[in-house]
Design a protein around this motif. Structure first.
Motif, PDB file in Angstrom:
ATOM      1  N   LEU A  12       0.980   5.210  -2.384  1.00 63.16           N
ATOM      2  CA  LEU A  12       0.513   3.829  -2.337  1.00 63.16           C
ATOM      3  C   LEU A  12      -0.783   3.660  -3.126  1.00 63.16           C
ATOM      4  O   LEU A  12      -0.952   2.691  -3.874  1.00 63.16           O
ATOM      5  N   LEU A  13      -1.691   4.617  -2.996  1.00 61.23           N
ATOM      6  CA  LEU A  13      -2.954   4.569  -3.724  1.00 61.23           C
ATOM      7  C   LEU A  13      -2.720   4.647  -5.226  1.00 61.23           C
ATOM      8  O   LEU A  13      -3.292   3.873  -5.999  1.00 61.23           O
ATOM      9  N   LEU A  14      -1.866   5.565  -5.654  1.00 63.16           N
ATOM     10  CA  LEU A  14      -1.587   5.691  -7.086  1.00 63.16           C
ATOM     11  C   LEU A  14      -0.873   4.464  -7.638  1.00 63.16           C
ATOM     12  O   LEU A  14      -1.126   4.042  -8.763  1.00 63.16           O
ATOM     13  N   PHE A  15       0.017   3.875  -6.853  1.00 70.08           N
ATOM     14  CA  PHE A  15       0.693   2.651  -7.281  1.00 70.08           C
ATOM     15  C   PHE A  15      -0.319   1.523  -7.458  1.00 70.08           C
ATOM     16  O   PHE A  15      -0.284   0.789  -8.441  1.00 70.08           O
ATOM     17  N   GLY A  16      -1.228   1.408  -6.506  1.00 69.59           N
ATOM     18  CA  GLY A  16      -2.259   0.364  -6.599  1.00 69.59           C
ATOM     19  C   GLY A  16      -3.175   0.564  -7.785  1.00 69.59           C
ATOM     20  O   GLY A  16      -3.505  -0.379  -8.501  1.00 69.59           O
ATOM     21  N   LEU A  17      -3.566   1.805  -8.042  1.00 67.97           N
ATOM     22  CA  LEU A  17      -4.415   2.089  -9.199  1.00 67.97           C
ATOM     23  C   LEU A  17      -3.681   1.817 -10.504  1.00 67.97           C
ATOM     24  O   LEU A  17      -4.254   1.272 -11.443  1.00 67.97           O
ATOM     25  N   GLY A  18      -2.420   2.191 -10.555  1.00 69.15           N
ATOM     26  CA  GLY A  18      -1.641   1.942 -11.761  1.00 69.15           C
ATOM     27  C   GLY A  18      -1.487   0.453 -12.045  1.00 69.15           C
ATOM     28  O   GLY A  18      -1.598   0.011 -13.183  1.00 69.15           O
ATOM     29  N   PHE A  19      -1.271  -0.328 -10.997  1.00 66.73           N
ATOM     30  CA  PHE A  19      -1.152  -1.775 -11.166  1.00 66.73           C
ATOM     31  C   PHE A  19      -2.473  -2.368 -11.641  1.00 66.73           C
ATOM     32  O   PHE A  19      -2.503  -3.211 -12.543  1.00 66.73           O
TER      33      PHE A  19
END
Length: 56
Positions: A12-19
């Motif tokens: 979830l953290l990596l998805f948020g950072l990528g977005f």
């Protein structure tokens, strides 16, 4: 159970950072395009030379 929760939080953290990074790239491209348009479309100054297109 704890490793599964940690992996899901990391995903979830990596998805948020990528977005967020993708959005920042689009903002950077838009700002660059506006800067180039302003650079090309700037008018002449009072002395006949090309002045700044921004007012800082």
């Amino acid at each position: 159970m704890l490793p599964l929760v940690l992996v899901l939080l990391l995903a979830l953290l990596l998805f948020g950072l990528g977005f967020a990074v993708k959005v920042l790239w689009w903002v950077a491209v838009i700002v660059l395009a506006l800067w180039l348009v302003g650079f090309v479309a700037r008018g002449t100054g009072t002395g006949g030379g090309r002045g700044r297109w921004y007012r800082w």
